[in-house]
Design an enzyme around this catalytic site. Structure first.
Site, PDB file in Angstrom:
ATOM      1  N   GLY A  60      51.190  45.808  48.261  1.00  0.00           N
ATOM      2  CA  GLY A  60      50.063  44.906  48.468  1.00  0.00           C
ATOM      3  C   GLY A  60      49.733  44.162  47.193  1.00  0.00           C
ATOM      4  CD  GLN A  65      46.570  43.466  42.366  1.00  0.00           C
ATOM      5  OE1 GLN A  65      46.686  43.333  43.576  1.00  0.00           O
ATOM      6  NE2 GLN A  65      47.218  44.379  41.668  1.00  0.00           N
ATOM      7  CB  CYS A 110      47.032  49.416  40.789  1.00  0.00           C
ATOM      8  SG  CYS A 110      46.354  47.757  40.813  1.00  0.00           S
ATOM      9  CG  LEU A 111      51.972  45.628  41.821  1.00  0.00           C
ATOM     10  CD1 LEU A 111      52.116  44.406  42.724  1.00  0.00           C
ATOM     11  CD2 LEU A 111      53.332  46.037  41.266  1.00  0.00           C
ATOM     12  CG  HIS A 153      44.785  49.579  46.404  1.00  0.00           C
ATOM     13  ND1 HIS A 153      44.976  50.644  45.555  1.00  0.00           N
ATOM     14  CD2 HIS A 153      45.155  48.481  45.704  1.00  0.00           C
ATOM     15  CE1 HIS A 153      45.450  50.199  44.399  1.00  0.00           C
ATOM     16  NE2 HIS A 153      45.557  48.888  44.467  1.00  0.00           N
ATOM     17  CD  GLU A 154      46.400  45.279  47.547  1.00  0.00           C
ATOM     18  OE1 GLU A 154      45.973  44.459  46.709  1.00  0.00           O
ATOM     19  OE2 GLU A 154      47.207  46.176  47.255  1.00  0.00           O
ATOM     20  CG  HIS A 157      42.671  44.683  43.620  1.00  0.00           C
ATOM     21  ND1 HIS A 157      42.492  45.027  42.292  1.00  0.00           N
ATOM     22  CD2 HIS A 157      43.784  45.337  44.028  1.00  0.00           C
ATOM     23  CE1 HIS A 157      43.461  45.859  41.917  1.00  0.00           C
ATOM     24  NE2 HIS A 157      44.251  46.072  42.960  1.00  0.00           N
TER      25      HIS A 157
END
Length: 184
Positions: A60, A65, A110-111, A153-154, A157
């Site tokens: 995701g 991000q 997480c990226l 999670h997304e 953000h």
């Protein structure tokens, strides 16, 4: 094409901001960004492309991000039943959720976080999300299991929340009561 160089890391102020709604119908520029976000997630899961472009695998990605403070998310993930799910959404909003919790036994990553953060991240076991897709259609999605966790999670953000904000600092591995453990 989005690469790891485009992904901002923890500590960057954009990751802690509440992202702005995307006006609907979405501008072409926003649609193009969202398509590129979904392409990143797909490419990052392709071993050849991941290797060639140095992409960290992800399931995701949220617009903040990539330093765009807008309410856009892209998700590409295989669920527990082996089914592929792909979403590119504007303004996703959790409109209802279960009282029951769930969590990934392996924890979350997480990226935008270049370190392992051990601990249990409690999430809602089931959620209902309303959003707008790339075609401008309103969608109403019911999610459970891994998909529900990825969406939460997304969407976090978009609200300036990082996954580790949910970990109990005093007892990082404390399991939520009666929660569903999801192996990943």
């Amino acid at each position: 094409m989005i690469t790891m160089e485009d992904i901002i890391r923890e500590g960057h102020p954009t990751l802690r901001k509440v992202a702005e709604e995307v006006p609907i119908p979405a501008l072409e520029k926003d649609k193009e960004t969202l398509v590129k976000m979904l392409d990143y997630v797909k490419n990052s899961q392709d071993p050849e492309k991941s290797e060639k472009y140095g992409l960290r695998p992800g399931i995701g990605l949220a617009a903040p991000q990539i330093n765009i403070s807008k309410r856009m998310i892209a998700i590409h993930v295989v669920d527990e039943k082996g089914e592929q799910h792909s979403y590119a959404l504007f303004n996703p909003k959790i409109v209802s959720h279960s009282l029951e919790k769930s969590y990934l036994t392996s924890g979350e990553g997480c990226l935008s976080v270049d370190r392992a953060v051990p601990g249990i991240v409690p999430r809602y076991a089931r959620i209902r999300v309303k959003a707008t897709n790339l075609e401008g259609e309103q969608v109403d999605i019911r999610l459970k299991g891994l998909l529900a966790i990825v969406f939460q999670h997304e969407i976090d953000h978009l609200n300036g929340i990082m996954f580790y904000d949910h970990i109990n600092e005093a007892n990082p591995f404390q399991e939520p009561e009666n929660a569903i453990a999801i192996d990943r």
